[in-house]
Design an enzyme around this catalytic site. Structure first.
Site, short mmCIF file in Angstrom:
data_model
loop_
_atom_site.label_atom_id
_atom_site.label_comp_id
_atom_site.label_asym_id
_atom_site.label_seq_id
_atom_site.Cartn_x
_atom_site.Cartn_y
_atom_site.Cartn_z
CG ASP A 1 -0.29 -0.50 2.63
OD1 ASP A 1 0.91 -0.34 2.39
OD2 ASP A 1 -1.26 -1.32 3.55
CG ASP B 1 -8.91 -1.56 11.60
OD1 ASP B 1 -8.03 -2.26 11.70
OD2 ASP B 1 -9.11 -0.34 11.28
CD GLU C 1 -8.96 0.98 7.78
OE1 GLU C 1 -9.10 0.53 8.74
OE2 GLU C 1 -8.32 1.94 7.86
C1 F6R Z 1 1.93 -1.51 6.37
C2 F6R Z 1 -0.18 -2.12 6.46
C3 F6R Z 1 -0.89 -2.03 7.62
C4 F6R Z 1 0.29 -2.13 9.80
C5 F6R Z 1 -0.69 -2.20 9.96
C6 F6R Z 1 -0.23 -2.40 11.30
O1 F6R Z 1 1.93 -1.87 4.89
O2 F6R Z 1 -0.29 -2.09 5.40
O3 F6R Z 1 -1.24 -2.65 7.35
O4 F6R Z 1 0.80 -3.63 8.51
O5 F6R Z 1 -1.42 -1.09 10.69
O6 F6R Z 1 1.18 -1.31 11.42
P1 F6R Z 1 2.23 -1.65 13.06
O7 F6R Z 1 2.63 -2.60 12.71
O8 F6R Z 1 3.26 -0.20 12.87
O9 F6R Z 1 0.95 -1.89 14.19
#
Ligand code: F6R
Length: 236
Positions: free
Chosen positions: A67, A136, A143
């Site tokens: 992403d 979430d 999401e």
């Molecule tokens: C990042 C992504 C997100 C993260 C998620 C967890 O490329 O796609 O889905 O993997 O928000 O983020 P952290 O590792 O910072 O808790």
């Protein structure tokens, strides 16, 4: 699904690097699906160390990232392209031409999404996809919703995700409100999936994702029907 619970973030990162490293050794021109965020940083540090000591060779590896924020170009230090360059690509012998991050600057994000999925197919598909998980239950930027998403697409970020990611920006107002992300279909097509979760605050959503009902309200729960998922988690 194989679940490995570790006693430390260091152990989680080392085991994750064993799995990703094994993929690179078995298939030197493999396609790695990569994630940003705080969780995979230890994995990337281990991969860098193993490249520097000659254990791993990234010269033929291709990569695709999950992403990117909309509106940030790769020189912006909050962009995911910048993150990948600074946390991994600049420190291993990967050819940057072989590294792909969706463009959040494309005028036509729907077309960018279609091209991104076509590019993944042309590369032969993802051999192993690294994932983190949001509080979430999001993976990539998929999401909670009333349906599972399909291909790579633009998303409006959930207020809880904006809040969680504000720690990386000068203020919460600077966090982009939208992003482009591989969809659940794009992610589920990876041959293997490696889901990483670190921290006591991830335990509740991980229990829902791994053992609760499969529902688009917890996007990561769809991983329950993927045939080859390894979870490495540390809740300390
Ligand atoms: C990042 C992504 C997100 C993260 C998620 C967890 O490329 O796609 O889905 O993997 O928000 O983020 P952290 O590792 O910072 O808790």
């Amino acid at each position: 699904m194989k679940i490995i619970e570790t006693n430390s973030y260091e152990e989680l990162s080392r085991i994750a690097a064993d799995l990703v490293g094994a993929q690179v050794i078995l298939k030197p021109d493999c396609v790695l699906g990569l994630a940003t965020g705080s969780t995979p940083i230890g994995l990337y540090d281990n991969l860098i160390a193993r490249c520097k000591d000659g254990t791993l060779d990234f010269s033929a590896v291709r990569s695709v990232n999950l992403d990117e924020y909309c509106g940030l170009d790769g020189s912006n230090d909050q962009s995911y392209r910048y993150f990948m360059d600074t946390h991994l690509f600049n420190h291993v012998n990967i050819d940057k031409e072989n590294t792909h991050v969706p463009s959040g600057l494309a005028a036509d994000l729907a077309a960018e999404g279609e091209q991104y999925d076509a590019m993944i197919r042309e590369l032969g598909g993802i051999d192993i996809q690294v994932l983190g998980i949001g509080l979430d239950g999001h993976i990539g930027f998929n999401e909670p919703d009333d349906h599972f998403t399909g291909p790579t697409h633009e998303v409006e970020l959930d207020p809880s995700t904006i809040e969680a990611n504000a720690r990386f920006f000068a203020s919460i107002d600077d966090v982009p409100r939208s992003a482009i992300t591989m969809g659940m279909a794009s992610i589920m097509q990876a041959r293997k999936i490696l889901l990483l979760a670190s921290g006591a605050n991830k335990k509740e959503i991980m229990d829902k994702a791994l053992f609760g009902p499969i529902t688009p309200q917890v996007p990561a729960s769809l991983l329950q029907i993927h045939p080859d998922v390894t979870v490495i988690c540390c809740y300390k």
